[in-house]
Scaffold this active site. Sequence first.
Site, PDB file in Angstrom:
ATOM      1  N   GLY A   1       0.835  -1.192   0.000  1.00 37.38           N
ATOM      2  CA  GLY A   1       0.000   0.000   0.000  1.00 37.38           C
ATOM      3  C   GLY A   1       0.873   1.246   0.000  1.00 37.38           C
ATOM      4  CB  CYS A   2       0.228   4.654  -1.263  1.00 37.28           C
ATOM      5  SG  CYS A   2      -1.492   4.754  -0.756  1.00 37.28           S
ATOM      6  CE1 TYR A   3      -1.769   8.056   4.132  1.00 34.40           C
ATOM      7  CE2 TYR A   3      -3.483   6.453   3.597  1.00 34.40           C
ATOM      8  CZ  TYR A   3      -3.095   7.769   3.822  1.00 34.40           C
ATOM      9  OH  TYR A   3      -4.015   8.774   3.748  1.00 34.40           O
ATOM     10  CB  SER A   4       2.335  -0.045   3.650  1.00 31.70           C
ATOM     11  OG  SER A   4       0.949  -0.145   3.709  1.00 31.70           O
ATOM     12  CB  THR A   5       5.463   2.339   0.059  1.00 30.30           C
ATOM     13  OG1 THR A   5       4.891   1.205  -0.581  1.00 30.30           O
ATOM     14  CG2 THR A   5       6.800   2.665  -0.579  1.00 30.30           C
TER      15      THR A   5
END
Length: 332
Positions: free
Chosen positions: A143-147
Amino acid sequence: MKIGIIGASGYTGSELLRLLTLHPKVEVVAASSRRFEGKKIWEVHRFLKGFYDLEFCKPEDSKFSECDLVFTAVPHGEAMNYVPKLLDLGIKVVDLSADYRLPKEIYEKVYGKKHLHYVEAVFGIPELHREEIRRAKLVANPGCYSTVSILALAPLAKLELIENAVLDCKSGITGAGESPSDFTHYPNLHESIVVYKVTDHRHYYEILQELRRLQEDIRVHFTPQVFPGSRGILANAHVFLRGELKREELRKIYEDFYKDCYFIRLQDEVKLIQVRGSNFCDIAIFKGESRVVVVAAIDNMVKGASGQAIQNMNLMLGFDETLGLRVPPMFP
Ligand SMILES: NC(=O)c1ccc[n+]([C@@H]2O[C@H](COP(=O)([O-])OP(=O)(O)OC[C@H]3O[C@@H](n4cnc5c(N)ncnc54)[C@H](OP(=O)(O)O)[C@@H]3O)[C@@H](O)[C@H]2O)c1
Protein backbone atom coordinates in the site's frame (compact mmCIF):
# COMPACT_ATOMS: atom_id res chain seq x y z
CA MET A 1 8.96 -8.89 -22.94
CA LYS A 2 5.18 -8.87 -23.09
CA ILE A 3 3.23 -7.16 -20.35
CA GLY A 4 -0.47 -7.12 -19.45
CA ILE A 5 -2.41 -4.81 -17.15
CA ILE A 6 -5.71 -5.92 -15.63
CA GLY A 7 -7.45 -2.74 -14.45
CA ALA A 8 -5.81 -0.40 -16.96
CA SER A 9 -8.60 2.19 -16.91
CA GLY A 10 -8.01 3.13 -13.24
CA TYR A 11 -5.46 5.46 -11.69
CA THR A 12 -2.66 2.99 -11.01
CA GLY A 13 -3.39 1.24 -14.33
CA SER A 14 -3.03 4.50 -16.28
CA GLU A 15 0.12 5.33 -14.30
CA LEU A 16 1.56 1.95 -15.30
CA LEU A 17 0.74 2.73 -18.91
CA ARG A 18 2.38 6.18 -18.62
CA LEU A 19 5.58 4.89 -16.99
CA LEU A 20 5.91 1.85 -19.25
CA THR A 21 6.16 4.11 -22.33
CA LEU A 22 9.65 4.89 -20.98
CA HIS A 23 10.74 1.27 -20.60
CA PRO A 24 13.09 0.01 -23.33
CA LYS A 25 12.58 -3.74 -22.81
CA VAL A 26 8.86 -4.30 -22.42
CA GLU A 27 5.71 -3.78 -24.44
CA VAL A 28 2.14 -3.62 -23.15
CA VAL A 29 0.19 -6.13 -25.26
CA ALA A 30 -2.99 -6.45 -23.18
CA ALA A 31 -4.81 -3.82 -21.08
CA SER A 32 -8.21 -4.54 -19.58
CA SER A 33 -11.24 -2.44 -18.89
CA ARG A 34 -14.73 -3.89 -18.65
CA ARG A 35 -16.30 -0.44 -19.06
CA PHE A 36 -14.20 0.61 -22.06
CA GLU A 37 -13.68 -2.72 -23.85
CA GLY A 38 -13.05 -2.07 -27.57
CA LYS A 39 -12.04 1.58 -27.07
CA LYS A 40 -8.50 2.72 -27.77
CA ILE A 41 -6.48 3.43 -24.64
CA TRP A 42 -5.95 7.07 -25.69
CA GLU A 43 -9.70 7.61 -26.18
CA VAL A 44 -10.11 7.03 -22.44
CA HIS A 45 -6.72 8.27 -21.21
CA ARG A 46 -6.45 11.33 -23.48
CA PHE A 47 -3.06 12.23 -21.98
CA LEU A 48 -1.65 9.06 -23.58
CA LYS A 49 -2.61 10.00 -27.16
CA GLY A 50 0.34 9.26 -29.42
CA PHE A 51 1.74 6.55 -27.15
CA TYR A 52 -0.62 3.57 -27.56
CA ASP A 53 -2.71 2.22 -30.41
CA LEU A 54 -3.92 -0.71 -28.30
CA GLU A 55 -7.61 -1.23 -27.44
CA PHE A 56 -8.92 -2.13 -23.99
CA CYS A 57 -9.94 -5.78 -23.78
CA LYS A 58 -11.79 -7.97 -21.25
CA PRO A 59 -9.78 -9.17 -18.23
CA GLU A 60 -10.40 -12.73 -19.49
CA ASP A 61 -8.93 -12.01 -22.97
CA SER A 62 -6.53 -14.68 -24.29
CA LYS A 63 -3.91 -11.95 -24.95
CA PHE A 64 -3.09 -12.10 -21.23
CA SER A 65 -2.00 -15.73 -21.57
CA GLU A 66 0.80 -14.64 -23.94
CA CYS A 67 2.31 -12.26 -21.38
CA ASP A 68 5.54 -12.73 -19.45
CA LEU A 69 4.20 -10.65 -16.58
CA VAL A 70 0.82 -9.19 -15.68
CA PHE A 71 0.02 -6.35 -13.29
CA THR A 72 -3.30 -6.68 -11.48
CA ALA A 73 -4.39 -3.10 -10.67
CA VAL A 74 -7.91 -3.85 -9.44
CA PRO A 75 -9.69 -3.41 -6.09
CA HIS A 76 -8.93 -5.79 -3.22
CA GLY A 77 -11.16 -8.84 -3.27
CA GLU A 78 -11.06 -8.82 -7.11
CA ALA A 79 -7.38 -9.57 -7.74
CA MET A 80 -7.75 -13.01 -6.14
CA ASN A 81 -10.04 -14.00 -9.02
CA TYR A 82 -7.25 -13.45 -11.57
CA VAL A 83 -3.90 -14.02 -9.86
CA PRO A 84 -3.95 -17.84 -9.35
CA LYS A 85 -5.12 -18.42 -12.96
CA LEU A 86 -2.24 -16.33 -14.30
CA LEU A 87 0.25 -18.13 -12.05
CA ASP A 88 -1.10 -21.50 -13.27
CA LEU A 89 -0.26 -20.41 -16.82
CA GLY A 90 3.33 -19.72 -15.71
CA ILE A 91 2.88 -15.94 -15.90
CA LYS A 92 4.56 -13.77 -13.27
CA VAL A 93 2.30 -11.35 -11.44
CA VAL A 94 2.70 -8.07 -9.57
CA ASP A 95 -0.53 -7.48 -7.68
CA LEU A 96 -1.19 -3.88 -6.69
CA SER A 97 -4.18 -4.75 -4.52
CA ALA A 98 -4.11 -5.83 -0.88
CA ASP A 99 -5.07 -9.45 -1.64
CA TYR A 100 -1.62 -10.99 -1.14
CA ARG A 101 0.10 -8.59 1.27
CA LEU A 102 -0.97 -10.25 4.53
CA PRO A 103 -1.26 -13.85 5.75
CA LYS A 104 -4.68 -15.35 4.93
CA GLU A 105 -6.17 -15.20 8.46
CA ILE A 106 -5.10 -11.59 8.99
CA TYR A 107 -6.35 -10.58 5.54
CA GLU A 108 -9.75 -12.13 6.25
CA LYS A 109 -9.99 -10.32 9.59
CA VAL A 110 -8.80 -6.94 8.33
CA TYR A 111 -10.71 -6.93 5.02
CA GLY A 112 -13.77 -8.75 6.34
CA LYS A 113 -13.95 -11.29 3.52
CA LYS A 114 -12.94 -14.87 2.77
CA HIS A 115 -9.79 -15.31 0.74
CA LEU A 116 -10.85 -17.85 -1.86
CA HIS A 117 -7.57 -18.26 -3.72
CA TYR A 118 -4.71 -17.72 -1.32
CA VAL A 119 -1.08 -18.21 -2.39
CA GLU A 120 2.13 -16.97 -0.79
CA ALA A 121 3.67 -13.83 -2.20
CA VAL A 122 6.75 -11.74 -1.59
CA PHE A 123 6.05 -8.31 -0.09
CA GLY A 124 7.17 -5.89 -2.78
CA ILE A 125 9.51 -3.37 -1.20
CA PRO A 126 12.77 -3.91 -3.15
CA GLU A 127 14.81 -1.95 -0.60
CA LEU A 128 13.96 -4.68 1.95
CA HIS A 129 13.34 -7.84 -0.10
CA ARG A 130 15.37 -7.45 -3.29
CA GLU A 131 16.69 -11.01 -3.57
CA GLU A 132 13.33 -12.68 -2.78
CA ILE A 133 11.63 -10.46 -5.37
CA ARG A 134 14.15 -11.54 -8.02
CA ARG A 135 13.04 -15.17 -7.47
CA ALA A 136 9.33 -14.46 -6.99
CA LYS A 137 6.45 -15.54 -9.23
CA LEU A 138 4.01 -13.33 -7.31
CA VAL A 139 4.84 -10.00 -5.71
CA ALA A 140 2.34 -8.22 -3.49
CA ASN A 141 2.95 -4.54 -4.16
CA PRO A 142 2.52 -2.69 -0.85
CA GLY A 143 0.00 0.00 0.00
CA CYS A 144 1.05 3.61 -0.51
CA TYR A 145 0.99 4.61 3.17
CA SER A 146 2.78 1.37 4.01
CA THR A 147 5.61 2.03 1.57
CA VAL A 148 6.47 5.48 2.89
CA SER A 149 6.02 4.49 6.54
CA ILE A 150 8.12 1.34 6.31
CA LEU A 151 10.89 3.12 4.41
CA ALA A 152 10.89 5.93 7.01
CA LEU A 153 11.39 3.56 9.96
CA ALA A 154 13.18 0.45 8.62
CA PRO A 155 16.78 1.57 9.29
CA LEU A 156 16.01 2.30 12.97
CA ALA A 157 13.90 -0.83 13.38
CA LYS A 158 16.70 -2.99 11.93
CA LEU A 159 18.90 -1.87 14.85
CA GLU A 160 16.00 -2.34 17.30
CA LEU A 161 16.23 1.29 18.33
CA ILE A 162 12.52 2.17 18.37
CA GLU A 163 10.64 2.34 21.66
CA ASN A 164 7.55 3.91 20.06
CA ALA A 165 6.82 5.55 16.72
CA VAL A 166 3.87 7.72 15.71
CA LEU A 167 3.21 7.93 11.98
CA ASP A 168 1.30 11.03 10.97
CA CYS A 169 0.66 10.67 7.22
CA LYS A 170 -0.99 12.94 4.64
CA SER A 171 -2.04 11.71 1.23
CA GLY A 172 -3.30 13.23 -2.00
CA ILE A 173 -6.73 12.10 -3.09
CA THR A 174 -5.71 9.80 -5.98
CA GLY A 175 -4.98 7.26 -3.23
CA ALA A 176 -8.72 6.64 -3.13
CA GLY A 177 -8.94 5.51 -6.79
CA GLU A 178 -10.87 7.07 -9.65
CA SER A 179 -14.47 6.44 -8.51
CA PRO A 180 -16.06 9.65 -7.18
CA SER A 181 -17.45 9.62 -3.64
CA ASP A 182 -18.50 11.95 -0.84
CA PHE A 183 -14.98 11.63 0.49
CA THR A 184 -13.38 12.84 -2.76
CA HIS A 185 -16.08 15.40 -3.65
CA TYR A 186 -14.40 18.78 -4.27
CA PRO A 187 -16.30 20.94 -1.73
CA ASN A 188 -15.78 18.31 0.95
CA LEU A 189 -12.01 18.37 0.54
CA HIS A 190 -11.03 21.74 -0.92
CA GLU A 191 -9.28 24.00 1.64
CA SER A 192 -9.45 21.20 4.17
CA ILE A 193 -7.47 18.29 5.56
CA VAL A 194 -9.52 15.26 6.44
CA VAL A 195 -8.45 12.77 9.05
CA TYR A 196 -10.06 9.36 8.61
CA LYS A 197 -9.81 5.81 9.94
CA VAL A 198 -7.88 7.45 12.76
CA THR A 199 -6.82 4.30 14.59
CA ASP A 200 -7.82 1.46 12.26
CA HIS A 201 -6.63 2.02 8.71
CA ARG A 202 -5.92 -1.28 6.95
CA HIS A 203 -2.38 -0.33 5.93
CA TYR A 204 -1.46 -0.39 9.62
CA TYR A 205 -1.28 -4.20 9.46
CA GLU A 206 1.22 -4.13 6.58
CA ILE A 207 3.32 -1.52 8.35
CA LEU A 208 3.37 -3.59 11.52
CA GLN A 209 4.08 -6.84 9.66
CA GLU A 210 7.14 -5.47 7.87
CA LEU A 211 8.56 -3.50 10.79
CA ARG A 212 8.12 -6.47 13.15
CA ARG A 213 10.23 -8.55 10.78
CA LEU A 214 13.00 -6.08 11.64
CA GLN A 215 12.20 -5.36 15.30
CA GLU A 216 9.88 -7.86 16.94
CA ASP A 217 8.77 -5.68 19.86
CA ILE A 218 8.24 -2.45 17.92
CA ARG A 219 5.24 -0.26 18.77
CA VAL A 220 3.83 1.89 15.97
CA HIS A 221 0.78 4.12 15.77
CA PHE A 222 -0.57 5.36 12.46
CA THR A 223 -3.06 8.07 11.52
CA PRO A 224 -3.90 8.83 7.87
CA GLN A 225 -5.19 12.10 6.47
CA VAL A 226 -5.98 13.44 3.01
CA PHE A 227 -5.15 16.88 1.72
CA PRO A 228 -6.73 18.55 -1.31
CA GLY A 229 -4.03 17.67 -3.83
CA SER A 230 -3.93 14.89 -6.37
CA ARG A 231 -0.59 13.16 -5.71
CA GLY A 232 1.84 12.52 -2.91
CA ILE A 233 2.18 11.18 0.61
CA LEU A 234 4.12 12.92 3.33
CA ALA A 235 4.90 10.94 6.47
CA ASN A 236 6.06 12.59 9.68
CA ALA A 237 7.35 9.76 11.81
CA HIS A 238 7.78 10.86 15.43
CA VAL A 239 10.17 8.34 16.91
CA PHE A 240 10.91 7.81 20.60
CA LEU A 241 14.24 6.04 20.66
CA ARG A 242 15.88 3.62 23.01
CA GLY A 243 18.99 5.49 24.06
CA GLU A 244 20.55 8.70 22.78
CA LEU A 245 21.87 9.26 19.28
CA LYS A 246 23.24 12.39 17.64
CA ARG A 247 21.75 13.60 14.35
CA GLU A 248 24.96 12.67 12.47
CA GLU A 249 24.79 9.14 13.91
CA LEU A 250 21.17 8.82 12.85
CA ARG A 251 22.00 10.05 9.36
CA LYS A 252 24.84 7.51 9.12
CA ILE A 253 22.42 4.70 10.03
CA TYR A 254 20.17 5.72 7.10
CA GLU A 255 23.12 6.15 4.71
CA ASP A 256 24.39 2.67 5.52
CA PHE A 257 20.97 1.01 5.31
CA TYR A 258 20.09 2.58 1.96
CA LYS A 259 23.56 2.63 0.40
CA ASP A 260 22.56 0.51 -2.61
CA CYS A 261 19.11 2.01 -3.05
CA TYR A 262 18.91 4.42 -5.98
CA PHE A 263 15.35 5.49 -5.21
CA ILE A 264 16.00 6.54 -1.61
CA ARG A 265 17.39 10.05 -1.36
CA LEU A 266 18.53 11.45 1.99
CA GLN A 267 17.79 15.16 2.05
CA ASP A 268 18.14 18.01 4.56
CA GLU A 269 14.54 18.95 3.95
CA VAL A 270 11.66 17.14 2.29
CA LYS A 271 8.81 18.53 0.23
CA LEU A 272 6.19 16.57 -1.66
CA ILE A 273 6.90 18.57 -4.79
CA GLN A 274 10.47 17.19 -4.82
CA VAL A 275 9.23 13.68 -5.64
CA ARG A 276 6.15 14.35 -7.77
CA GLY A 277 5.89 12.02 -10.78
CA SER A 278 9.00 10.07 -9.76
CA ASN A 279 9.85 6.81 -8.04
CA PHE A 280 11.95 8.52 -5.36
CA CYS A 281 11.38 8.38 -1.63
CA ASP A 282 12.99 11.43 -0.03
CA ILE A 283 13.89 11.20 3.65
CA ALA A 284 15.11 13.83 6.13
CA ILE A 285 15.98 13.22 9.79
CA PHE A 286 15.56 15.77 12.59
CA LYS A 287 16.59 15.49 16.21
CA GLY A 288 14.38 17.10 18.86
CA GLU A 289 14.78 17.12 22.63
CA SER A 290 12.70 14.03 23.34
CA ARG A 291 12.10 12.59 19.89
CA VAL A 292 13.50 12.08 16.42
CA VAL A 293 11.35 13.13 13.47
CA VAL A 294 11.83 11.29 10.21
CA VAL A 295 10.10 13.07 7.35
CA ALA A 296 9.55 10.99 4.23
CA ALA A 297 7.79 11.72 0.95
CA ILE A 298 6.74 9.70 -2.07
CA ASP A 299 4.39 10.08 -5.00
CA ASN A 300 1.60 7.66 -4.01
CA MET A 301 0.95 6.75 -7.65
CA VAL A 302 4.63 6.04 -8.41
CA LYS A 303 6.76 4.76 -5.49
CA GLY A 304 3.47 4.15 -3.65
CA ALA A 305 2.02 2.04 -6.49
CA SER A 306 2.90 1.79 -10.20
CA GLY A 307 6.55 2.88 -10.10
CA GLN A 308 7.34 0.42 -7.34
CA ALA A 309 5.38 -2.23 -9.27
CA ILE A 310 7.68 -1.63 -12.27
CA GLN A 311 10.73 -1.71 -9.97
CA ASN A 312 9.49 -5.14 -8.83
CA MET A 313 8.83 -6.20 -12.44
CA ASN A 314 12.40 -5.26 -13.35
CA LEU A 315 13.79 -7.52 -10.64
CA MET A 316 11.44 -10.39 -11.53
CA LEU A 317 12.35 -10.21 -15.22
CA GLY A 318 16.09 -9.91 -14.59
CA PHE A 319 16.49 -6.26 -15.63
CA ASP A 320 18.29 -3.49 -13.78
CA GLU A 321 15.97 -2.42 -10.98
CA THR A 322 15.89 1.19 -12.19
CA LEU A 323 15.25 0.50 -15.89
CA GLY A 324 12.67 2.91 -17.31
CA LEU A 325 12.32 4.61 -13.92
CA ARG A 326 15.21 7.08 -13.86
CA VAL A 327 12.81 9.94 -14.39
CA PRO A 328 13.39 13.23 -12.55
CA PRO A 329 10.46 14.56 -10.54
CA MET A 330 8.20 17.24 -12.07
CA PHE A 331 9.01 20.60 -10.50
CA PRO A 332 7.21 22.85 -9.67
N1 LIG B 1 -4.43 4.84 -6.05
C1 LIG B 1 -3.33 4.61 -5.35
O1 LIG B 1 -2.56 5.53 -5.02
C2 LIG B 1 -2.97 3.20 -4.94
C3 LIG B 1 -1.74 2.99 -4.31
C4 LIG B 1 -1.37 1.69 -3.95
C5 LIG B 1 -2.23 0.65 -4.20
N2 LIG B 1 -3.44 0.86 -4.79
C6 LIG B 1 -4.29 -0.31 -5.03
O2 LIG B 1 -4.24 -0.61 -6.42
C7 LIG B 1 -5.50 -1.13 -6.86
C8 LIG B 1 -6.03 -0.23 -8.00
O3 LIG B 1 -6.18 1.08 -7.46
P1 LIG B 1 -6.65 2.32 -8.34
O4 LIG B 1 -6.47 3.52 -7.49
O5 LIG B 1 -5.99 2.25 -9.67
O6 LIG B 1 -8.20 1.98 -8.48
P2 LIG B 1 -9.25 2.56 -9.53
O7 LIG B 1 -8.78 3.89 -10.04
O8 LIG B 1 -10.56 2.50 -8.88
O9 LIG B 1 -9.19 1.50 -10.74
C9 LIG B 1 -9.60 0.17 -10.57
C10 LIG B 1 -9.53 -0.56 -11.91
O10 LIG B 1 -9.94 -1.90 -11.70
C11 LIG B 1 -10.88 -2.28 -12.70
N3 LIG B 1 -11.77 -3.24 -12.07
C12 LIG B 1 -12.63 -3.03 -11.03
N4 LIG B 1 -13.24 -4.18 -10.66
C13 LIG B 1 -12.76 -5.13 -11.49
C14 LIG B 1 -13.01 -6.53 -11.64
N5 LIG B 1 -13.87 -7.18 -10.84
N6 LIG B 1 -12.36 -7.20 -12.63
C15 LIG B 1 -11.48 -6.57 -13.44
N7 LIG B 1 -11.20 -5.25 -13.37
C16 LIG B 1 -11.83 -4.54 -12.39
C17 LIG B 1 -11.53 -0.99 -13.17
O11 LIG B 1 -11.78 -1.05 -14.56
P3 LIG B 1 -13.15 -1.46 -15.27
O12 LIG B 1 -14.27 -1.26 -14.27
O13 LIG B 1 -13.23 -0.53 -16.44
O14 LIG B 1 -12.92 -2.89 -15.66
C18 LIG B 1 -10.40 0.02 -13.00
O15 LIG B 1 -9.60 0.05 -14.16
C19 LIG B 1 -6.41 -1.13 -5.64
O16 LIG B 1 -6.44 -2.39 -5.05
C20 LIG B 1 -5.76 -0.09 -4.70
O17 LIG B 1 -6.05 -0.33 -3.36
C21 LIG B 1 -3.82 2.11 -5.17
